[in-house]
Design an enzyme around this catalytic site. Structure first.
Site, PDB file in Angstrom:
ATOM      1  CG  ASP A   1      20.659 -93.317 -59.540  1.00  0.00           C
ATOM      2  OD1 ASP A   1      20.682 -93.995 -58.355  1.00  0.00           O
ATOM      3  OD2 ASP A   1      19.676 -93.180 -60.141  1.00  0.00           O
TER       4      ASP A   1
ATOM      5  CB  CYS B   1      21.897-100.062 -58.158  1.00  0.00           C
ATOM      6  SG  CYS B   1      23.138 -99.549 -58.960  1.00  0.00           S
TER       7      CYS B   1
END
Length: 410
Positions: free
Chosen positions: A341, A367
């Site tokens: 991530d 993201c």
């Protein structure tokens, strides 16, 4: 200048309407698909559009600051088409990399509002402004309400403005990061006036009056009334001042559920770019976990929380810059599954090593749809199969979107 008639056919990746013309796309601020506008067009952008036909998906914005504030892009779009647009952002990014995949419906994870906000403060004569910058401008909107934030943060805005006013530099802006924790608000002020120590008595008094959990200025903790803790699935964790966390509690839980379900019955898991342990502490309920993170503050918070954690399987960790020194093929061999991530820049170097590995299951969390698609392309070229792609929306009304992909290798 002659006005042009424009038919808006789609939404761009930043939330502007897009009209296709013989001279190329024209971006129309505030417009929705199906709407007709007239406007002067300068450098591919519509200036002061006049709306002739409105979309049935148009709704009334919920915030008084919406017309000027740059924090939100799509308060004027109904919820259902808004979530479809978020899904399409991910699908388009994948398609641009030659990846045709079924993208699941967007999970709305905005309940309760954002628990973490980064605000800007500056001077306007004798007054202090606290809020967000205007759209495409350096001017600051003095925010008095914000429907996307946790109500606890909104209620504290007047007090936060007073705190900022005490330490504003003579020129320029300061940044104020506020996080709502189980112990109250944790406030970290950066770029404060260098002589802020003269204001410590006033700052301390205001911290008590506002009932903040902690106040930090320029990286120094001035007063901690209560440890500002977050609950990581039963593990109490205190983040570093201004440290990164997921924007909403609902978003954290949605992402974590997808990750834990994707890992399945794996016995050993590497959590790369692990941050403060958002996934690691949850994964450790079902598997042995090795967490890797480059940020000193995040690793310190993780270590401290781990010392008091109970009911976890074996957890190890290391501080490592995965951009410069990704885990290489041989180091990845012990793991049944890998979760990564990264920040918005993505994890290209790490994805390249994973593509050469024999790890059976990979969970890619991101993201940024563009760098996410690039990293997934590397994994697919290395022999992985894309099993699922799920967008998670925790940045309501904005163009930002989280996404989780499950990839497996035979």
């Amino acid at each position: 200048m002659r006005e042009t008639n424009l038919q808006v056919s789609e939404l761009g990746h930043r939330g502007d309407g897009v009209a296709r013309t013989d001279k190329g796309p024209v971006y129309v601020p505030g417009a929705l698909p199906g709407e007709t506008v007239t406007a002067n067009v300068i450098d591919g952008r519509a200036k002061n559009p006049s709306f002739k036909t409105l979309s049935p998906d148009r709704i009334t914005p919920v915030c008084r600051h919406y017309e000027t504030c740059g924090g939100c892009a799509l308060q004027h779009l109904a919820q259902a088409p808004y979530l479809v647009w978020k899904r399409e952002l991910v699908a388009k990014a994948l398609k641009d990399r030659g990846i045709v995949a079924e993208v699941s419906d967007t999970i709305s994870a905005t309940a309760g509002g954002r628990r973490r906000a980064v605000l800007t403060a500056t001077r306007a004569g004798r007054h202090t402004l606290l809020g967000y910058h205007e759209k495409a401008s350096h001017r600051l909107v003095d925010v008095t309400e914000c429907p996307v934030l946790d109500p606890a943060i909104v209620n504290a805005l007047p007090g936060l403005k007073s705190l900022a006013g005490d330490v504003l530099p003579r020129k320029g802006e300061l940044r104020l990061t506020v996080l709502n924790t189980t112990a109250g608000l944790d406030v970290a002020i950066d770029k404060a006036d260098k002589g802020y120590d003269r204001k410590i008595p006033s700052l301390s008094q205001k911290t008590v009056e506002l009932d903040l959990a902690r106040l930090s200025v320029n990286g120094e903790v001035l007063l901690e009334i209560r440890p500002p803790r977050l609950d990581m699935n039963g593990v109490g964790l205190t983040v570093a001042p201004g440290g990164f966390t997921q924007a909403t509690q609902a978003g954290e839980e949605a992402l974590s559920l997808l990750v834990c379900e994707g890992v399945g019955k794996a016995k050993t898991v590497a959590d790369l770019f692990s941050g403060v342990g958002t996934f690691a502490f949850r994964l450790a309920r079902q598997a042995n976990v090795h967490a890797v993170e480059g940020d000193v503050g995040a690793m310190a918070a993780f270590d401290k929380a781990l010392r008091n954690a109970r009911g976890l399987k074996k957890v190890t960790f290391e501080r490592r810059d995965l951009f410069r020194r990704p885990l290489v093929q041989e180091e990845l061999e012990p793991f049944d599954a890998v979760v990564f991530d990264p920040p918005r820049a993505g994890a290209q170097a790490q994805a390249e090593q994973l593509a050469r590995s024999k790890v059976k299951t990979v969970l890619a969390v991101s993201c940024n749809p563009a760098t996410f698609a690039r990293d997934v392309r590397l994994l697919l070229d290395g022999g992985y199969t894309l099993q699922s792609v799920t967008p998670v929306d925790q940045f309501h009304y904005s163009p930002h979107i989280e996404v989780v992909a499950l990839l497996t290798r035979e």
